[in-house]
Write a protein that holds these residues in place. Structure first.
Motif, PDB file in Angstrom:
ATOM      1  N   ARG A 102      14.485   3.268  24.598  1.00 24.85           N
ATOM      2  CA  ARG A 102      14.717   1.999  25.294  1.00 24.85           C
ATOM      3  C   ARG A 102      14.522   0.806  24.369  1.00 24.85           C
ATOM      4  O   ARG A 102      15.179  -0.227  24.523  1.00 24.85           O
ATOM      5  CB  ARG A 102      13.768   1.890  26.488  1.00 24.85           C
ATOM      6  CG  ARG A 102      14.133   0.819  27.480  1.00 24.85           C
ATOM      7  CD  ARG A 102      13.166   0.796  28.627  1.00 24.85           C
ATOM      8  NE  ARG A 102      11.851   0.321  28.218  1.00 24.85           N
ATOM      9  CZ  ARG A 102      10.836   0.128  29.050  1.00 24.85           C
ATOM     10  NH1 ARG A 102      10.980   0.408  30.328  1.00 24.85           N
ATOM     11  NH2 ARG A 102       9.668  -0.319  28.620  1.00 24.85           N
ATOM     12  N   TYR A 103      13.630   0.973  23.403  1.00 23.12           N
ATOM     13  CA  TYR A 103      13.347  -0.127  22.479  1.00 23.12           C
ATOM     14  C   TYR A 103      14.466  -0.331  21.458  1.00 23.12           C
ATOM     15  O   TYR A 103      14.429  -1.284  20.691  1.00 23.12           O
ATOM     16  CB  TYR A 103      12.016   0.129  21.765  1.00 23.12           C
ATOM     17  CG  TYR A 103      10.849   0.198  22.731  1.00 23.12           C
ATOM     18  CD1 TYR A 103      10.341  -0.954  23.317  1.00 23.12           C
ATOM     19  CD2 TYR A 103      10.279   1.421  23.084  1.00 23.12           C
ATOM     20  CE1 TYR A 103       9.292  -0.898  24.220  1.00 23.12           C
ATOM     21  CE2 TYR A 103       9.223   1.489  23.984  1.00 23.12           C
ATOM     22  CZ  TYR A 103       8.737   0.324  24.549  1.00 23.12           C
ATOM     23  OH  TYR A 103       7.702   0.388  25.449  1.00 23.12           O
ATOM     24  N   HIS A 104      15.448   0.566  21.462  1.00 28.53           N
ATOM     25  CA  HIS A 104      16.578   0.435  20.541  1.00 28.53           C
ATOM     26  C   HIS A 104      17.844  -0.042  21.253  1.00 28.53           C
ATOM     27  O   HIS A 104      18.912  -0.080  20.644  1.00 28.53           O
ATOM     28  CB  HIS A 104      16.842   1.779  19.852  1.00 28.53           C
ATOM     29  CG  HIS A 104      15.671   2.298  19.075  1.00 28.53           C
ATOM     30  ND1 HIS A 104      15.219   1.694  17.921  1.00 28.53           N
ATOM     31  CD2 HIS A 104      14.839   3.354  19.305  1.00 28.53           C
ATOM     32  CE1 HIS A 104      14.167   2.358  17.460  1.00 28.53           C
ATOM     33  NE2 HIS A 104      13.917   3.362  18.281  1.00 28.53           N
ATOM     34  N   THR A 110      22.108  -5.396  27.105  1.00 26.31           N
ATOM     35  CA  THR A 110      21.119  -5.286  28.177  1.00 26.31           C
ATOM     36  C   THR A 110      21.079  -6.554  29.019  1.00 26.31           C
ATOM     37  O   THR A 110      21.012  -6.502  30.252  1.00 26.31           O
ATOM     38  CB  THR A 110      19.722  -5.007  27.594  1.00 26.31           C
ATOM     39  OG1 THR A 110      19.774  -3.826  26.784  1.00 26.31           O
ATOM     40  CG2 THR A 110      18.704  -4.803  28.701  1.00 26.31           C
ATOM     41  N   TYR A 153      14.731   0.824  32.970  1.00 25.66           N
ATOM     42  CA  TYR A 153      13.918  -0.320  33.396  1.00 25.66           C
ATOM     43  C   TYR A 153      13.748  -0.294  34.910  1.00 25.66           C
ATOM     44  O   TYR A 153      14.702  -0.513  35.658  1.00 25.66           O
ATOM     45  CB  TYR A 153      14.575  -1.638  32.978  1.00 25.66           C
ATOM     46  CG  TYR A 153      14.534  -1.907  31.499  1.00 25.66           C
ATOM     47  CD1 TYR A 153      13.377  -2.383  30.889  1.00 25.66           C
ATOM     48  CD2 TYR A 153      15.657  -1.690  30.707  1.00 25.66           C
ATOM     49  CE1 TYR A 153      13.343  -2.637  29.529  1.00 25.66           C
ATOM     50  CE2 TYR A 153      15.633  -1.942  29.342  1.00 25.66           C
ATOM     51  CZ  TYR A 153      14.471  -2.414  28.760  1.00 25.66           C
ATOM     52  OH  TYR A 153      14.437  -2.665  27.412  1.00 25.66           O
ATOM     53  N   ASN A 247       9.839 -12.507  17.887  1.00 26.48           N
ATOM     54  CA  ASN A 247       9.676 -11.367  18.786  1.00 26.48           C
ATOM     55  C   ASN A 247       9.714 -11.836  20.239  1.00 26.48           C
ATOM     56  O   ASN A 247       9.485 -13.010  20.534  1.00 26.48           O
ATOM     57  CB  ASN A 247       8.347 -10.661  18.521  1.00 26.48           C
ATOM     58  CG  ASN A 247       8.351  -9.892  17.220  1.00 26.48           C
ATOM     59  OD1 ASN A 247       9.371  -9.311  16.838  1.00 26.48           O
ATOM     60  ND2 ASN A 247       7.223  -9.877  16.529  1.00 26.48           N
ATOM     61  N   THR A 251       6.182  -8.639  23.527  1.00 32.33           N
ATOM     62  CA  THR A 251       5.821  -8.033  22.243  1.00 32.33           C
ATOM     63  C   THR A 251       4.772  -8.882  21.536  1.00 32.33           C
ATOM     64  O   THR A 251       3.845  -8.355  20.909  1.00 32.33           O
ATOM     65  CB  THR A 251       7.066  -7.895  21.346  1.00 32.33           C
ATOM     66  OG1 THR A 251       8.048  -7.103  22.024  1.00 32.33           O
ATOM     67  CG2 THR A 251       6.712  -7.227  20.025  1.00 32.33           C
ATOM     68  N   TYR A 260       1.008  -2.413  18.566  1.00 31.03           N
ATOM     69  CA  TYR A 260       2.332  -2.596  17.982  1.00 31.03           C
ATOM     70  C   TYR A 260       3.296  -1.513  18.480  1.00 31.03           C
ATOM     71  O   TYR A 260       2.890  -0.414  18.844  1.00 31.03           O
ATOM     72  CB  TYR A 260       2.239  -2.569  16.455  1.00 31.03           C
ATOM     73  CG  TYR A 260       1.353  -3.669  15.909  1.00 31.03           C
ATOM     74  CD1 TYR A 260       1.871  -4.934  15.659  1.00 31.03           C
ATOM     75  CD2 TYR A 260      -0.007  -3.445  15.692  1.00 31.03           C
ATOM     76  CE1 TYR A 260       1.060  -5.956  15.183  1.00 31.03           C
ATOM     77  CE2 TYR A 260      -0.832  -4.459  15.220  1.00 31.03           C
ATOM     78  CZ  TYR A 260      -0.288  -5.714  14.968  1.00 31.03           C
ATOM     79  OH  TYR A 260      -1.101  -6.722  14.512  1.00 31.03           O
ATOM     80  N   GLY A 261       4.571  -1.871  18.502  1.00 33.19           N
ATOM     81  CA  GLY A 261       5.596  -0.922  18.909  1.00 33.19           C
ATOM     82  C   GLY A 261       5.825  -0.850  20.403  1.00 33.19           C
ATOM     83  O   GLY A 261       6.623  -0.033  20.874  1.00 33.19           O
ATOM     84  N   VAL A 262       5.141  -1.697  21.171  1.00 31.91           N
ATOM     85  CA  VAL A 262       5.317  -1.717  22.627  1.00 31.91           C
ATOM     86  C   VAL A 262       5.353  -3.166  23.098  1.00 31.91           C
ATOM     87  O   VAL A 262       5.084  -4.096  22.331  1.00 31.91           O
ATOM     88  CB  VAL A 262       4.170  -0.976  23.359  1.00 31.91           C
ATOM     89  CG1 VAL A 262       4.146   0.492  22.973  1.00 31.91           C
ATOM     90  CG2 VAL A 262       2.829  -1.632  23.063  1.00 31.91           C
ATOM     91  N   SER A 263       5.681  -3.356  24.361  1.00 28.42           N
ATOM     92  CA  SER A 263       5.602  -4.677  24.982  1.00 28.42           C
ATOM     93  C   SER A 263       4.651  -4.597  26.166  1.00 28.42           C
ATOM     94  O   SER A 263       4.541  -3.552  26.808  1.00 28.42           O
ATOM     95  CB  SER A 263       6.989  -5.149  25.438  1.00 28.42           C
ATOM     96  OG  SER A 263       7.542  -4.235  26.364  1.00 28.42           O
TER      97      SER A 263
END
Length: 352
Positions: A102-104, A110, A153, A247, A251, A260-263
């Motif tokens: 999903r992060y890509h 989107t 989502y 960002n 984030t 890091y790497g998530v929201s």
């Protein structure tokens, strides 16, 4: 009749009940909800000061009756569906079954996929729906939610369903007693999507309560340690992150917490307090409540595009209890609603 301020206050109380945060931050959170509740009532009364019973439909009907809004709604739904397909092709995977990808997702695809919400709300607002066909409309909405859910989502599915219920309810096609039933359906879908996400992420915990606890604990940290520290950066990031200049706001929150790497969602109160300080909740929720109360009355009496926009911001306002109003497209919906309020008011005074 159930109104947005009722649901907003109830939802905020639920978040407080199922969380364990400091007393002071709890009181500020509750005060924000109550102040919004009262401001919403002020907005409704302001409407009646401007549009009394003798001129309640005067001044804006020509704008509201243009069928172009129905065609715009159809176009938005089409663009949204194409954008979902493009997003899935972009990552060559389905985020619902593989949440990591999903992060890509492509941020522009989107964002365009969110046009489905406003498009569907406009269609329902303008289309002449018979009361006996409401169940079919709900069924079509559930079918439409399937491609939306593929992006992984839960929020997007909630927006579609909540905005649909709001539009149908304020068109008097759904009775108050049926609201609980439809909210129950929405809750079940939310739980199912949450369980699927936790399963594919191999995560444990309660799919609903753990989310509330995490979100409120983040709010508590922001309130006690980052109160007014960010100087508006979260709301800056909400806009300019879409242009690749920084960002995203959620984030940013994760990063300042050392994750890091998530929201991470901050709650609507947390985002305001972290950016502008505790006292900022007064003008923020004061304006938000008055604006939505005023737009609600326009939507209720004028329907059409006013009801379509209100249905969407209705949904986003409830979801903002957890996520905040920190997305460019969402902000645009709110701004468009403000412009509609200004337009209706100016037309009223020019007719005098």
């Amino acid at each position: 009749m159930i109104e947005l301020n009722h649901l907003f206050l109830i939802l905020c109380c639920i978040y407080l009940i199922f969380s364990d945060i400091s007393l002071y931050s709890s009181l500020v959170f509750l005060f924000s909800a109550i102040f919004f509740y009262m401001s919403f009532i002020v907005g409704k009364r302001l409407y009646f000061r401007i549009f009394n019973e003798n001129n309640i439909n005067e001044g804006i009907n020509n704008f509201n009756k243009k069928n172009i809004w129905l065609y715009i709604g159809l176009l938005f739904v089409f663009i949204g569906l194409i954008s979902i397909l493009a997003d899935i092709i972009w990552i060559n995977d389905i985020p619902l079954f593989n949440p990591i990808v999903r992060y890509h997702l492509n941020v522009y695809f989107t964002t365009l996929s969110h046009l489905i919400f406003i498009g569907w709300a406009l269609i329902l607002s303008y289309y002449n729906i018979e009361k006996k066909r409401v169940k079919k409309v709900i069924l079509y909405t559930l079918i439409l939610s399937i491609p939306i859910a593929l992006l992984g989502y839960r929020t997007n599915v909630l927006v579609l369903l909540l905005s649909t219920i709001a539009v149908l309810y304020y068109k008097n096609l759904i009775e108050t007693k049926d609201i609980i039933k439809y909210f129950g359906i929405i809750f079940i879908l939310l739980v199912i999507m949450s369980i699927l996400r936790m399963y594919f992420l191999d995560a444990g915990g309660n799919p609903i309560l753990s989310r509330i606890e995490l979100t409120m604990s983040v709010y508590d940290i922001l309130f006690n340690h980052f109160n007014g520290v960010l100087d508006g950066y979260l709301h800056y990031a909400a806009i300019f992150s879409y242009f690749g200049l920084c960002n995203g706001p959620r984030t940013v929150i994760a990063n300042i917490l050392g994750i890091y790497g998530v929201s991470i969602t901050p709650t609507i109160v947390g985002s305001v307090v972290a950016d502008f300080g505790t006292l900022s909740i007064i003008p923020y929720f004061g304006f938000l409540g008055i604006y939505l109360g005023y737009l609600y009355m326009l939507a209720k009496h004028k329907r059409g595009v006013y009801l379509g926009i209100y249905g969407v911001v209705f949904a986003y306002t409830l979801i903002a209890v957890e996520s905040g109003i920190l997305d460019l497209d969402v902000i645009i919906y709110y701004v468009f609603g403000v412009l509609l309020c200004i337009y209706a008011t100016l037309k009223r005074f020019l007719k005098r």
